[in-house]
Design an enzyme around this catalytic site. Structure first.
Site, PDB file in Angstrom:
ATOM      1  NE  ARG A   1      20.903  21.765  20.569  1.00  0.00           N
ATOM      2  CZ  ARG A   1      21.242  20.578  20.384  1.00  0.00           C
ATOM      3  NH1 ARG A   1      22.214  20.045  20.848  1.00  0.00           N
ATOM      4  NH2 ARG A   1      20.590  19.619  19.847  1.00  0.00           N
TER       5      ARG A   1
ATOM      6  CG  ASP B   1       5.545  23.108  16.323  1.00  0.00           C
ATOM      7  OD1 ASP B   1       4.355  23.318  16.087  1.00  0.00           O
ATOM      8  OD2 ASP B   1       5.821  22.746  17.586  1.00  0.00           O
TER       9      ASP B   1
ATOM     10  NE  ARG C   1      21.782  15.784  23.827  1.00  0.00           N
ATOM     11  CZ  ARG C   1      22.432  15.878  22.693  1.00  0.00           C
ATOM     12  NH1 ARG C   1      21.672  15.920  21.663  1.00  0.00           N
ATOM     13  NH2 ARG C   1      23.780  16.071  22.657  1.00  0.00           N
TER      14      ARG C   1
ATOM     15  CE  LYS D   1       9.930  25.439  16.578  1.00  0.00           C
ATOM     16  NZ  LYS D   1      10.025  24.052  16.486  1.00  0.00           N
TER      17      LYS D   1
ATOM     18  CG  ASN E   1      17.274  20.998  15.184  1.00  0.00           C
ATOM     19  OD1 ASN E   1      16.665  20.245  14.603  1.00  0.00           O
ATOM     20  ND2 ASN E   1      17.873  22.175  14.755  1.00  0.00           N
TER      21      ASN E   1
END
Length: 774
Positions: free
Chosen positions: A615, A679, A556, A660, A551
């Site tokens: 995360r 995906d 980033r 994934k 996500n």
């Protein structure tokens, strides 16, 4: 309210012990099933809840043993992007639940204080344009430690439909049956389900904020109408004392009852000429009386002009999201919320995003100068299609500037023909995140490439640089072969090392020919894009890199991994860079990727501070589990496993890794050549080229995921993961100009067809919902 706000039980306890971040709950993964003998120290959420007990029951038990006294509870803290992402370690919790205070040994009488936070202003995040206010957390919300935590509350379902995720399965945990009110109307399938912390991050990262009107109250049950002896949160102070609050609207989430509570406690805010009712019929009706007071108190030209020109903060009353508000259908609620909250809020966010340069001041390590990095706009997580590259490079690496680094090391021919390897189609198409584009004389003149573009498939670049193990290596593509030069580190055995890294032991040209015979469309693509290989990366680096990718977007991801290297890796080399078109010189420090031992000192707070968000716990938990199970050896042993399904099942036992991500790690570092990372883009390829019936698929369930992968595995007998990657690369916009025109036309026509089908389905659902509500 979110994990950033709702760590009610844990938050008060932590305040007296360790300085853990109060803004995300530490959801624990079920890693005890990992196939190794070591015991995991991760406790389950259920165990932690039992230890801390229910917030409501604790409140009742602390009521001086008066069984008939109604529980007094407190609300959650305000959630906005500044709180979620950049609170300092010593920031104290505000407005924690009274019940939590009682559980921690307190008296539950924590005073409400003004919510001012200490911010790390070096991090860029959007100003708050929309503040969404619940009335007060329900009992299910308190027990779940989640704002709008009742599974039948419409809030997060509506937010997900508007922002692109799904809250949950929408199935009752008691009956096992779907919630009919929502289930058939949700826009996204189960593949879009994300954890609560991610839901909040998705919302707050776009400039929405969450809080409650009532800070604390006495109440029997969960109904707003039963609230007694309440005290309001200091919402006005939050809005007016915080420069990052640039409110356009306040949205009342619980209809007329919530609006009445807001008016009761904030009439003066209206009367002072700062607030006004939104233009919608419901808002005008509910706030009519208080607006009359405001107009009388501000009988002047300026107020009328401000009101007319939209300079006041609008207060929007929307249909209640509570299950108690059952007279309005979910679809009607969603339409009203999108019109009054999400559509204007997202428009404000996009306007800010377009106008802002989004510059982030970075303070480099000792010995290097200060530089600015301008993140680019991208909506593409992991290996998805790239966004447009920045019009102005953030910093540039120029080939001529590197000539003085290790001048004793000449360019060496890797002796690999162009049909076997093209770095331009391999290094910068989403497999790895450590390669930066180097401007050569031709690229400087023609395209002004920047390191930021290295993740977007820049096929017309010819030189790249990056840290690789304990070396810094330059790679140069020529029309006939590939060269390399060592800028830092040992020079012995580099050619053999790169042969392994690029997996040159596997001849590619015969595979291209074989795949072309098996798929006519791939045959046309293969002629246009030669030399697409699969890398053999370091498994540890690849694992943590793709955990960071979940996500997330490419700029980033790259920035996070760069900072992980700087914080926990070893300094390898400083290289010269140019800041802007005026060629202002600076330096860039390159670091090795940290070993498992280097990461032992990492804490969640440190990882959060460099932008990992929720995360952080995935990195910590996976680090600890890998250490217990053999570390690098555990991952390297998976290279010996021939069954891609087995490799996937082993990897998803690690924290923060789904199917994934597991297949990305397996394919790009573990020689699992039958792994197919699926995906939405790979699903589109499979639907368009192999199985149009996949258009009927509502979500990427495990069954559908395997079905899509099998389409590639059945068609391409040998190295299907490689063939799939060639097809994926062809979908990247930067490769369109090298593809045959008919291929590009097919892609465009399919997208239009797919868009049309989806629109027809959407309209059919609306008609069905409308008919069922009549």
């Amino acid at each position: 309210m979110n994990d950033a706000l709702t760590t009610s039980t844990r938050r008060t306890t932590a305040r007296s012990t360790t300085k853990t971040s109060p803004y995300f709950s530490t959801q624990k993964s079920s890693m005890s099933s990992l196939k190794c003998t070591a015991k995991s120290s991760i406790s389950s959420p259920t165990t932690k809840r039992k230890a801390n007990k229910s917030p409501v029951s604790n409140a009742k038990n602390s009521s001086s043993k008066k069984s008939k006294v109604v529980a007094r509870t407190q609300s959650f803290e305000p959630a906005w992007w500044g709180n979620v992402n950049v609170l300092s370690d010593d920031t104290k919790s505000l407005h924690s639940h009274a019940a939590a205070a009682a559980a921690a040994g307190g008296d539950g009488d924590t005073p409400t204080s003004t919510p001012t936070q200490k911010l790390d202003t070096s991090t860029s995040y959007p100003p708050v344009h929309t503040l969404i206010l619940g009335t007060h957390p329900s009992i299910p919300s308190l027990n779940a430690n989640e704002m709008f935590g009742n599974q039948q509350n419409a809030f997060w379902y509506i937010a997900g439909d508007a922002l692109g995720f799904r809250r949950s399965l929408a199935i009752s945990s008691t009956t096992g049956k779907p919630f009919k009110s929502y289930y058939e109307h949700l826009r996204y399938g189960t593949d879009k389900i994300i954890p609560y912390s991610q839901q909040v991050e998705c919302m707050t990262s776009k400039g929405f904020a969450l809080w409650d009107i009532i800070a604390e109250c006495e109440r029997k049950g969960s109904l707003d109408t039963d609230i007694k002896s309440e005290e309001a949160n200091k919402i006005r102070e939050l809005v007016e004392d915080n420069k990052h609050m640039q409110l356009k609207r306040i949205v009342i989430a619980n209809g007329t009852t919530g609006s009445k509570q807001f008016v009761k406690h904030f009439t003066n805010w209206f009367v002072d000429g700062k607030l006004c009712a939104a233009s919608g019929e419901m808002s005008q009706r509910v706030f009519k009386t208080v607006m009359n007071k405001a107009k009388k108190a501000n009988d002047n030209k300026k107020y009328d002009e401000d009101l007319k020109n939209g300079k006041l903060i609008e207060v929007v009353c929307l249909p209640g999201v509570s299950p108690a508000a059952a007279s309005i259908s979910y679809v009607e609620k969603r339409d009203a919320w999108e019109k009054g909250c999400y559509n204007p809020g997202l428009a404000d966010y996009q306007k800010w995003k377009d106008q802002s340069m989004m510059k982030v001041e970075e303070t480099p390590k000792k010995g290097s100068t200060k530089r600015q990095v301008t993140p680019t706009k991208s909506k593409s997580p992991q290996r998805r299609s790239p966004a447009q590259s920045p019009s102005k490079p953030t910093f540039r690496i120029v080939s001529a500037d590197l000539e003085e680094i290790a001048p004793q090391n000449d360019w060496v021919d890797l002796e690999v023909p162009a049909v076997e390897l093209r770095p331009s189609a391999t290094l910068t198409t989403g497999q790895a995140f450590n390669w930066m584009v180097v401007e050569t004389e031709s690229t400087t003149i023609n395209t002004k490439l920047s390191p930021s573009k290295s993740a977007w498939g820049v096929h017309n670049a010819t030189e790249w640089l990056g840290p690789l193990g304990n070396r810094v290596i330059s790679i140069r593509e020529t029309p006939t072969t590939t060269h390399f030069r060592v800028l830092y580190g040992p020079t012995e055995g580099v050619k053999e090392y790169l042969h392994q890294y690029f997996r040159l032991e596997t001849p590619l040209a015969p595979l291209y020919e074989e795949w072309s015979n098996q798929d006519e469309r791939l045959a046309r693509i293969a002629k246009a894009i030669p030399g697409v290989r699969i890398l053999r990366q370091d498994p540890l680096e690849c694992t943590f890199s793709f955990i960071c990718s979940t996500n997330n977007n490419i700029p980033r991801i790259t920035k996070i991994l760069k900072e992980i290297r700087e914080k926990y890796g070893n300094l390898l080399l400083e290289i010269p860079t140019r800041q802007d078109d005026n060629n202002v010189r600076s330096t860039l420090s390159l670091y090795s990727f940290p070993t498992l031992a280097n990461l032992e000192k990492a804490t969640k707070e440190e990882l959060r501070s460099i932008g990992l968000g929720y995360r952080d716990k995935f990195i910590i938990e996976t680090r600890d589990l890998l250490k217990e199970c053999g570390g690098d050896d555990f991952l390297l042993n998976l290279r010996k496993q021939q069954d891609a399904q087995v490799v996937q099942e082993e990897l998803i036992k690690l924290s923060g890794i789904g199917r994934k991500v597991a297949d990305c790690i397996a394919l790009f570092s573990l020689d699992s050549d039958s792994s197919i990372p699926v995906d939405v883009h790979v699903l589109q390829i499979a639907t368009r080229d192999y199985d149009p019936t996949l258009l009927e698929v509502k979500s990427l369930t495990p069954t559908v995921y395997k079905r899509v992968g099998d389409l590639f595995r059945d068609r391409f007998v040998n190295y299907p993961g490689w063939a799939h990657s060639l097809l994926f690369v062809a979908e990247l916009p930067s490769f369109r100009e090298v593809l045959p025109e008919d291929i590009v036309k097919e892609m465009d026509e399919w997208k239009e067809h797919e868009k049309k089908i989806k629109q027809e389905k959407k309209e059919a659902k609306k008609k069905s919902a409308s008919a069922s509500n009549k």
